[in-house]
Design a protein around this motif. Structure first.
Motif, short mmCIF file in Angstrom:
data_model
loop_
_atom_site.label_atom_id
_atom_site.label_comp_id
_atom_site.label_asym_id
_atom_site.label_seq_id
_atom_site.Cartn_x
_atom_site.Cartn_y
_atom_site.Cartn_z
N UNK A 38 -43.89 49.12 32.02
CA UNK A 38 -44.28 48.07 32.95
C UNK A 38 -44.87 46.85 32.28
N UNK A 39 -45.19 46.97 31.01
CA UNK A 39 -45.89 45.91 30.31
C UNK A 39 -45.06 44.66 30.10
N UNK A 40 -45.77 43.62 29.74
CA UNK A 40 -45.16 42.33 29.44
C UNK A 40 -44.25 42.46 28.22
N UNK A 41 -43.03 42.02 28.35
CA UNK A 41 -42.09 42.03 27.24
C UNK A 41 -42.24 40.71 26.49
N UNK A 42 -42.64 40.82 25.25
CA UNK A 42 -42.90 39.63 24.46
C UNK A 42 -41.60 38.89 24.15
N UNK A 43 -41.69 37.59 24.22
CA UNK A 43 -40.56 36.75 23.83
C UNK A 43 -40.69 36.46 22.35
N UNK A 44 -39.60 36.10 21.73
CA UNK A 44 -39.64 35.79 20.31
C UNK A 44 -39.50 37.05 19.48
N UNK A 45 -39.83 36.94 18.23
CA UNK A 45 -39.69 38.05 17.29
C UNK A 45 -41.07 38.57 16.90
N UNK A 46 -41.34 39.83 17.21
CA UNK A 46 -42.67 40.38 16.89
C UNK A 46 -42.92 40.37 15.39
N UNK A 47 -41.86 40.52 14.58
CA UNK A 47 -42.04 40.55 13.14
C UNK A 47 -42.32 39.16 12.55
N UNK A 48 -42.00 38.13 13.29
CA UNK A 48 -42.36 36.77 12.89
C UNK A 48 -43.71 36.37 13.48
N UNK A 73 -32.94 52.01 7.16
CA UNK A 73 -32.73 50.76 7.88
C UNK A 73 -31.72 51.01 8.97
N UNK A 74 -31.92 50.43 10.12
CA UNK A 74 -30.91 50.43 11.18
C UNK A 74 -30.39 49.01 11.27
N UNK A 75 -29.17 48.80 10.81
CA UNK A 75 -28.62 47.45 10.76
C UNK A 75 -27.55 47.33 11.83
N UNK A 76 -27.84 46.51 12.83
CA UNK A 76 -26.92 46.32 13.95
C UNK A 76 -27.30 47.19 15.14
N UNK A 77 -27.06 46.67 16.31
CA UNK A 77 -27.39 47.37 17.55
C UNK A 77 -26.67 48.72 17.63
N UNK A 78 -25.44 48.77 17.17
CA UNK A 78 -24.68 50.03 17.24
C UNK A 78 -25.26 51.08 16.29
N UNK A 79 -26.10 50.65 15.35
CA UNK A 79 -26.75 51.58 14.42
C UNK A 79 -28.17 51.90 14.88
N UNK A 80 -28.47 51.65 16.15
CA UNK A 80 -29.76 51.94 16.78
C UNK A 80 -30.87 50.96 16.40
N UNK A 81 -30.52 49.78 15.97
CA UNK A 81 -31.55 48.78 15.67
C UNK A 81 -32.03 48.17 16.98
N UNK A 82 -33.25 48.52 17.39
CA UNK A 82 -33.78 47.96 18.63
C UNK A 82 -34.27 46.54 18.43
N UNK A 83 -34.62 46.18 17.19
CA UNK A 83 -34.93 44.79 16.84
C UNK A 83 -33.91 44.40 15.77
N UNK A 84 -32.74 44.04 16.23
CA UNK A 84 -31.60 43.78 15.36
C UNK A 84 -31.74 42.50 14.56
N UNK A 85 -32.45 41.53 15.10
CA UNK A 85 -32.46 40.21 14.49
C UNK A 85 -33.38 40.07 13.28
N UNK A 86 -34.27 41.04 13.03
CA UNK A 86 -35.19 40.95 11.89
C UNK A 86 -35.18 42.29 11.15
N UNK A 87 -34.63 42.28 9.97
CA UNK A 87 -34.49 43.47 9.14
C UNK A 87 -35.84 44.13 8.88
N UNK A 88 -35.87 45.46 8.90
CA UNK A 88 -37.09 46.20 8.58
C UNK A 88 -36.74 47.63 8.20
N UNK A 89 -37.54 48.18 7.30
CA UNK A 89 -37.38 49.56 6.84
C UNK A 89 -38.31 50.45 7.65
#
Length: 161
Positions: free
Chosen positions: A14-24, A104-120
């Motif tokens: 139910x919480x507020x979904x943050x806009x932008x990139x949390x990793x940035x 690493x999950x690279x790409x949405x099809x690889x289960x990357x829920x935050x696809x736009x910012x690479x992370x290990x």
């Protein structure tokens, strides 16, 4: 009827979904404990996963907003690997896991829920941590509050532990 009581999940649902990139955005704030940032390097940082697979689930993230390994500079790749080793050392020292999943999950099809910012992901594992809840009900049980785990790990990342 089966009931799984997990009241902490309602904050996410139910919480507020943050806009932008949390990793940035999160590293720009001066609220490391609130944002679960354990360590800041020159080119990358270590943050706890707010919705972990297990206690102590950490992520190593380059500050630069990139979505693929090929975009990282050698210095960024090097620091990310050095911080991954730092994660292993601190997790072993503080939480004593029996093993790790690192990846690493690279790409949405690889289960990357935050696809736009690479992370290990560095996920500590214990013998028997996948029990009947995971096998039968597809549910994970994380036995410790995330801020308790943060407070245990933080001194190690600051070199005090």
């Amino acid at each position: 009827m089966k009931v799984l009581w997990a009241p902490w999940r309602i904050e996410y649902i139910l919480g507020h979904k943050e806009k932008g990139c949390i990793f940035c955005d999160k590293p720009k704030e001066d609220k490391d404990r609130d944002n679960l940032i354990l360590y800041r390097g020159k080119l990358s940082f270590i943050i706890m996963n707010k919705y972990p697979y297990s206690s102590g689930h950490l992520m190593v993230v380059p500050y630069r907003h990139v979505h693929s390994l090929e975009e990282l500079k050698v210095e960024e790749l090097t620091e990310c690997m050095v911080l991954t080793v730092k994660c292993l050392k601190c997790l072993k020292k503080v939480l004593h896991p029996d093993g790790f999943n690192i990846g690493l999950n690279i790409g949405v099809v690889a289960s990357a829920s935050i696809d736009e910012h690479l992370h290990w992901h560095i996920v500590p594992r214990w013998a028997g941590d996948v029990g009947f809840m995971t096998i039968l009900e597809d549910v994970r049980v994380v036995p410790e509050h995330i801020l308790v785990t943060y407070d245990k790990l933080y001194p190690c990342f600051k070199g005090e532990g």
